[in-house]
Design an enzyme around this catalytic site. Structure first.
Site, short mmCIF file in Angstrom:
data_model
loop_
_atom_site.label_atom_id
_atom_site.label_comp_id
_atom_site.label_asym_id
_atom_site.label_seq_id
_atom_site.Cartn_x
_atom_site.Cartn_y
_atom_site.Cartn_z
N THR A 195 0.89 -1.13 -0.15
CA THR A 195 0.00 0.14 -0.05
C THR A 195 0.93 1.24 -0.06
OG1 THR A 195 -0.09 0.03 2.47
CG2 THR A 195 -1.87 -1.08 1.38
N LEU A 241 -3.04 4.78 -0.54
CA LEU A 241 -4.41 4.64 -0.67
C LEU A 241 -4.30 2.96 -0.13
CD1 LEU A 241 -6.00 6.51 -3.50
CD2 LEU A 241 -5.83 6.86 -1.13
N HIS A 242 -4.38 2.72 1.15
CA HIS A 242 -4.26 1.45 1.56
C HIS A 242 -5.45 0.62 1.35
CE1 HIS A 242 -1.10 3.00 4.42
NE2 HIS A 242 -1.92 3.84 4.66
N ASP A 243 -6.55 0.91 1.54
CA ASP A 243 -7.73 0.19 1.58
C ASP A 243 -8.42 -0.29 0.22
OD1 ASP A 243 -9.13 1.61 4.74
OD2 ASP A 243 -7.57 0.28 4.26
#
Ligand code: RIB
Ligand code: CA
Length: 313
Positions: A195, A241-243
């Site tokens: 991520t 933008l991890h998720d």
């Protein structure tokens, strides 16, 4: 093609919001519901934020359930320092248009997994794993009905973001993470290793704003706010933008590469609580329990994300 049924378990959070919007913009996915969990901010805010985000997508038909307000065994740790006091700081926020669905998120998870044909509902947790673990504890029979859990959490080469050793989602509820990682359910893990390569840039945020829709304006404002923490801490150009990596994986798995390895969770040590001990180099004979993702085609990811956000109001 029949859309893939998913449930997103979430603690919005600006990056959660982008993940939810990407899922709701994609006809390949059928979002059966959003289950809120305490994490980035307390539960009364994460459930409110989940309702605001589904409204932004024009999808008040998607039920939002309120779930666990604290980890299984520990006190709640939140991340207002990253996400702001609302959890969705950046732009002014509208009031949610529709109420929460009746019932607890854990009951919704259990009932849905028991009702839908086995093997047809994928879980996508992008916050602490408390709701998922509670469902598995209360209804062990559902484990065999879950074809895959695609989660954001953990780290190996990137090590920690909330402590030197641990990533936030796992750190908040390590006991819940241990239940999930030992469940035997096929796991796909999006750790900080990947991520942190999904970074916004000025051009990428400008592309969101240039979409000309409310979704683009909100996502640009959220990522503008969200990036200040990582820019200051890591000196990076933008926000990770991890998720949304979880949703992009469901849509275009070829954007990602990783390894099937063993991942265990540290629950005993205060120093390394919540560490994902990933046997990336396979130095143990511990059984592989996760597809641990290490790399991403970032340009392809942002092209997909931007194209899908353009489809929303
Ligand atoms: O460590 C990053 C994770 O923690 C993301 O899911 C973010 O939303 C926060 O929940
Ligand atoms: Ca999250």
């Amino acid at each position: 093609m029949t859309p893939r049924k998913i449930i997103i378990d979430t603690d919005p959070g600006q990056d959660d919001a982008v993940a939810i919007l990407l899922a709701l913009a994609s006809p390949e996915l059928d979002v059966l519901g959003l289950t809120a969990v305490a994490g980035n901010v307390p539960l009364h805010l994460t459930e409110r934020n989940a309702r605001i985000v589904r409204d932004l997508a024009g999808r008040t038909d998607v039920p939002v359930y309120s779930g666990a307000e604290a980890p299984l065994e520990r006190g709640l740790v939140t991340a207002e320092h990253v996400h702001g006091k609302t959890g969705l700081d950046g732009p002014p926020l509208p009031e949610p248009k529709a109420p929460l669905a009746e019932g607890h998120a854990v009951d919704f998870l259990i009932d849905t997994l028991r009702r839908e044909p086995a093997g047809t509902v994928t879980l996508v947790p992008v916050g602490p794993l408390t709701n998922i673990a509670m469902a598995l504890q209360r209804a062990p029979d559902i484990a065999a009905r879950i074809p895959e859990i695609v989660l954001m959490g953990g780290a190996y080469f990137e090590v920690g973001n909330i402590t030197p050793a641990a990533e936030f989602n796992i750190y908040v509820d390590p006991e819940a993470a241990e239940i999930v990682f030992r469940s035997g359910i096929p796991l796909t893990v999006m750790p900080l290793d990947v991520t942190h390569k999904a970074l916004t840039t000025r051009a990428r945020v400008d592309a969101f704003a240039a979409l000309g829709n409310e979704t683009g304006r909100m996502v640009a404002a959220w990522t503008d706010f969200f990036e200040r923490f990582d820019k200051e801490k890591y000196g990076s150009e933008g926000a990770p933008l991890h998720d949304p990596c979880t949703i992009a994986y469901l849509l275009k798995p070829d954007l990602f590469t990783g390894r099937r390895i063993n991942v265990e969770i540290e629950t005993q040590s205060d120093l390394t609580r919540g560490m994902t001990v990933a046997d990336w180099w396979r130095v143990t004979d511990r059984e592989a329990n996760a597809y641990f993702v290490g790399d991403i085609d970032a340009d392809g990811f942002f092209a997909l994300l931007t194209e899908r956000l353009a489809r929303l109001p």
